[in-house]
Design a protein around this motif. Structure first.
Motif, PDB file in Angstrom:
ATOM      1  N   ASP A  50      -2.320  -5.663  12.416  1.00  0.00           N
ATOM      2  CA  ASP A  50      -1.732  -5.547  11.085  1.00  0.00           C
ATOM      3  C   ASP A  50      -1.793  -6.861  10.333  1.00  0.00           C
ATOM      4  O   ASP A  50      -1.741  -6.891   9.123  1.00  0.00           O
ATOM      5  N   GLN A  91      -2.012   2.259   7.137  1.00  0.00           N
ATOM      6  CA  GLN A  91      -1.419   0.990   6.727  1.00  0.00           C
ATOM      7  C   GLN A  91      -2.494  -0.070   6.736  1.00  0.00           C
ATOM      8  O   GLN A  91      -3.031  -0.413   7.771  1.00  0.00           O
ATOM      9  N   GLY A 100      -4.185  -3.507   6.901  1.00  0.00           N
ATOM     10  CA  GLY A 100      -3.792  -4.772   7.507  1.00  0.00           C
ATOM     11  C   GLY A 100      -4.019  -5.939   6.560  1.00  0.00           C
ATOM     12  O   GLY A 100      -4.749  -5.822   5.572  1.00  0.00           O
ATOM     13  N   SER A 111       5.143  -8.597  11.880  1.00  0.00           N
ATOM     14  CA  SER A 111       4.120  -7.544  11.871  1.00  0.00           C
ATOM     15  C   SER A 111       4.078  -6.858  13.228  1.00  0.00           C
ATOM     16  O   SER A 111       4.320  -7.484  14.252  1.00  0.00           O
TER      17      SER A 111
END
Ligand code: SF4
Lengths: 745, 181
Positions: A213, A245, A247, A332
């Motif tokens: 991430d 999501q 990164g 993260s």
């Protein structure tokens, strides 16, 4: 109707004649040129004319080990693509891989065995037969063996992986010598040592960029040149767009690389301070309780010196930025820190990389998806004979002392890729016999007494186990995709036929008729070793299947993502400051050389497609250039395209200035790759070689050349030089094409 | 007060006539070239007769042009292929043209046949597709079985290709990408 006079008649006839002639010639001129249909004398057995045949093999243009599919027609290789089944590159390919055809069909290939006739280095050679060449080499080696002086034979190759490396190893040992070294400028020796210090595992782990991430890269140009750029580019694509999501990527480097340009943020830390920055972040991770390990107190003590203020002062990165980075890295889900490029090539490179490893440990990402996943060791043939600057200087000293009688070279070019001060070129003069097994007349090959021309990787047998691996055991066979173009032989064949000619126990221990048989035999052993259930009788089938697929792997294999070993590095945590050769007052700038994404460390310079491919960041083609910040240039009164003399304590070169806004003002950057004095028409006499500026310094722990540890000064020669580039100009000329406030006129 | 137009034009008449004669000459020249010196029927290194092979001896086209149904190019038989029959066909062995063939074989040289049918390099023509679609060889190459020296009867131009594609309602037959890729 008046009568036509005789004179008129002749005029009409003349006009008609000229017209007819013109008409005839016109009709002749518009005909298509005559073409021929040349049938073969004997029909080909393995292809149909006009129908493409694809062969899977392995790319050899860098050490990533991507799988390739080569399209051939009528026995000629036409196009290289990535092999979709290969887990390293999954059907993709970089520009260097594409340009492999330029190596195969290069007009400057050595086409027959050559023997030196003039003085060494004049380039005067005569063609001799293979029989004569092999007899001479074998005779020389055999005599040394009889006299029990075979330990005076030195084998020096490039970074050879796979079973070929083992063949070399066996050959030299059987001969009675222990002198085998591999010199590869791009070999990640510092990273390997750092990993051994941190994790106790030397082979490269898998950096799971695809699933992380938050990617914090300390100088590693993972999209261009770092370890396995095609694979990491795929991972980057996944990180950016392949999942829900997206990164984030942060790039820390003094000069923006391709990876920096693609990052969310580019942070120019002071060169050599990357380790300090990593430890500064690490200290915050421990202090704020992100790290909860039992040895937390020990870590806290070890990291005590890296307080915010000290880190900010040493790195030039503002305290708040360091804190933000730490917060994001700690919070993260999967964060990953990697180190490479110039950050892994200073005098404190290993220490910096150990610091980066510590960061990964503290964030708890070892062995986790999106973190560092520990590969099982490559299935075979990981290079173990790598020679760094220390070993190469020792070798040069032995050569000077006359301890080396015969120097056998293959696929390595230390004269180009090592600073002159290392003395390798001079030391070669002291070696009585130099034999080069080479496809091209590079700087080092040109010094040989006898040259045995080798096949390119598209004509030869071999195999490879990629490193870094991909989390599961993978290996590929490299097979010829075309019949050899010239009177060359594969290096394996050369070694085997030398063994036969030398005699003694060599032909017994190395009984294979050719490289193919050797490789096949090695795979047969592997086949039964790796899978005890496998029936040796099925090997032939397995071999064909592996050849056809271009890759073999065990998807169901266990032991891939192994347990993360506990880092044993707390006492080693010490981001020693980098030292730079050259006095700060006299040499005010830090030289930041970088690997070219096209020419790489210079090995690609003889491939015209790579020469004409614009550099990704500057769009320059063909030549060399020196990048400097416009502010620096303004102070020194340097304009774009001024010819600059760059001088370091080690040497000086001249290159045109390229004003590059994405570089620290105190840093100047130059790509490696150009400045060859030999190596064929495309490479020779083009640009300059920044290795000549690099002062002879090495990493304190690994003894590797610290090629990013030199200071330079600049002098405007007042001459102008042309930088061939595609980017036009960087200003908008009032066209209102940027955001109004940013509209630089 | 009349002005004779023809009188006024008189000085221009002769150059005009000369021009007309020259233009006619140009057409004549083109015709002569096309009729007597055309490249439709080039002289081949061996006076090979398709009539003898395909008609008299009834050898099917694809016996020699073996790649026609599986490759873009139909393929010209290798010298070995020719010799395969001609070592067996006894009565043909002494003919001068067959001796030429044997000469090529002895020297292990390929025969440099002159290309009669050609399309430019930017056209991706493939025999395979046409043969598999049931197009007869003769539809493009003419009555080859009646020719002694091979001659081109079709212009091999784009309108000619497209006409046929249209007439047969070839799927995507008028798509640029079908031939230019
Ligand atoms: S990354 Fe290396 S191995 Fe892969 S295609 Fe590029 S040059 Fe070849």
């Amino acid at each position: 109707m008046s009568k036509i006079s005789r004179r008129d008649l002749l005029q009409y006839i003349g006009a008609g004649g000229v017209g007819t002639g013109a008409g005839y010639l016109f009709a002749e001129a518009i005909k298509r040129p005559v073409e021929f249909l040349i049938p073969p004398v004997v029909p080909p057995e393995d292809y149909s004319p006009g129908v493409a045949t694809w062969y899977n093999t392995v790319c050899n243009q860098c050490s990533a080990g991507c799988g390739i599919s080569v399209r051939t027609r009528e026995g000629r290789a036409k196009k290289i693509e990535g092999n979709p089944a290969h887990p390293v590159n999954q059907g993709r390919l970089c520009a260097r891989g594409q340009a492999g055809l330029n190596a195969l069909y290069n007009p400057d290939r050595i086409r027959a065995p050559l023997k030196r006739v003039g003085e060494r280095g004049d380039g005067a050679f005569e063609t001799i037969s293979w029989d004569e060449a092999l007899t001479q080499v074998a005779g020389r080696l055999g005599r040394l063996k009889i006299e029990d002086r075979a330990d005076r034979v030195q084998l020096l190759t490039g970074g050879i992986r796979g079973h070929l490396g083992e063949l070399f190893e066996q050959f030299i040992t059987l001969l009675g010598s222990d002198r085998y070294a591999q010199y590869d400028f791009t070999y990640p020796a510092n990273l390997r040592l750092a990993n051994r210090l941190s994790f106790g595992i030397e082979h490269l782990p898998y950096y799971d960029i695809a699933n992380c991430d938050f990617l914090l890269s300390f100088g590693a140009d993972y999209l261009g040149t770092w370890l396995s750029p095609v694979h990491f580019s795929l991972g980057y694509g996944q990180l950016r767009q392949g999942r829900e999501q997206r990164g984030r990527c942060i790039q820390i480097e003094p000069r923006m690389s391709l990876s920096g340009a693609n990052a969310d943020e580019w942070i120019a830390a002071v060169p050599g301070s990357e380790g300090v920055l990593a430890l500064g972040i690490a200290r915050i991770l421990v202090a704020d309780g992100t790290y909860t390990g039992s040895d937390r107190d020990a870590w806290q003590r070890a990291l005590e010196p890296y307080s915010g203020d000290r880190v900010a002062a040493a790195t030039g990165v503002a305290l708040e930025r360091v804190q933000q980075l730490a917060a994001e890295f700690g919070s993260s889900k999967a964060s990953l820190a990697i180190g490479g490029g110039a950050a892994a090539a200073g005098t404190n490179a290993v220490a910096s990389l150990v610091a980066v490893n510590a960061l990964n440990h503290l964030a708890g990402n070892l062995g986790q998806p999106g973190g560092i996943i520990f590969n099982s060791a490559p299935v075979f043939g990981s290079a173990t004979r790598h020679a760094g600057l220390t070993q190469m200087t020792e070798l040069a000293a032995s050569m000077q002392d006359g301890a080396i009688e015969v120097l056998l070279l293959h696929d390595t070019n230390p004269i180009y890729a090592m600073p002159d001060a290392a003395g390798f070129a001079d030391a070669m003069a002291a070696v009585p016999t130099i034999v080069a097994m080479s496809s091209f007349m590079d700087e080092t090959t040109a010094m040989a007494d006898l040259i045995l021309p080798t096949d390119t990787y598209l004509e030869a047998w071999g195999d490879d186990a990629p490193e870094p691996g991909v989390g599961l055991p993978v290996a590929s066979i490299s097979q010829p995709v075309v019949a050899r173009v010239y009177d060359t032989r594969s290096v394996g064949d050369i070694v085997l036929s030398l063994a036969r000619r030398i005699g003694f126990e060599l032909p017994v221990a190395l009984p294979w008729a050719n490289t193919k048989e050797f490789i096949k035999d090695a795979w047969k052993k592997l086949y039964t070793e790796l899978d005890p259930q496998a029936d040796a009788a099925d090997f032939e089938e397995f071999w064909l299947a592996a050849l056809q697929a271009g890759v073999w792997g065990r998807v169901e294999a266990t032991g891939g993502p192994g347990d993360a070993p506990a880092p044993s590095t707390i006492p080693d945590i010490d981001a020693a400051a980098a030292t730079f050769a050259g006095d700060t007052a006299e040499f005010p700038f830090i030289l930041h050389p970088y690997l070219s994404a096209t020419l790489f460390d210079g090995r690609g310079a003889n491939l015209p497609w790579l020469q004409e491919l614009p550099d990704q960041m500057t769009s320059v083609v063909y030549g060399s250039w020196i990048e400097l910040n416009p502010a620096t240039a303004g102070e020194l009164g340097i304009r774009d395209g001024d010819l600059i003399e760059v001088e370091s304590p080690a040497g000086s070169i001249r290159a045109p200035a390229y004003l590059f806004p994405a570089i620290e003002p105190g840093v100047v950057a130059m790509p490696f790759g150009q400045g060859h004095t030999a190596y064929g028409r495309y490479a020779q006499n083009r640009g300059v070689n920044p290795v000549q500026l690099v002062a002879l310094q090495s990493d304190q722990q690994s003894g590797e050349l610290a090629w990013a540890g030199t200071r330079v000064k600049l002098r405007n020669t007042g001459e102008r030089a042309r930088v061939v580039r595609n980017d036009g100009i960087s200003r908008t000329l009032g066209r209102q094409i940027l955001h109004p406030e940013e509209n630089h006129a | 007060m009349s002005i004779s137009v023809s009188e006024a034009l008189r000085p221009a008449r002769k150059p005009a006539l000369i021009g007309v004669v020259a233009v006619v000459g140009i057409f004549v020249g083109v015709w002569i070239n096309d009729t007597y010196f055309s490249d439709r029927t080039p002289v081949q290194p061996i006076e090979f007769s398709h009539r003898v092979h395909a008609s008299d001896n009834e050898i099917p086209c694809q016996y020699c042009h073996i790649y026609a149904s599986r490759s873009p190019s139909a393929g010209v038989p290798s010298v070995a292929k020719c010799m395969g029959c001609h070592t067996a066909v006894a009565d043909a062995r002494e003919r001068p043209e067959v001796l030429k063939l044997a000469g090529y074989w002895d020297r292990q040289e390929p025969i440099p046949w002159v290309k009669v049918h050609d399309v430019p390099d930017f056209v991706h023509f493939t025999h395979k597709r046409h043969v598999l679609a049931g197009v007869q060889c003769q539809e493009c190459h003419g009555p080859v079985q009646d020719m002694d020296r091979i001659t081109r009867i079709a212009p091999m131009t784009m309108p000619w290709c497209v006409d046929c594609h249209t007439e047969r309602e070839v799927e995507n037959g008028r798509d640029c990408w079908t031939c230019h890729k």
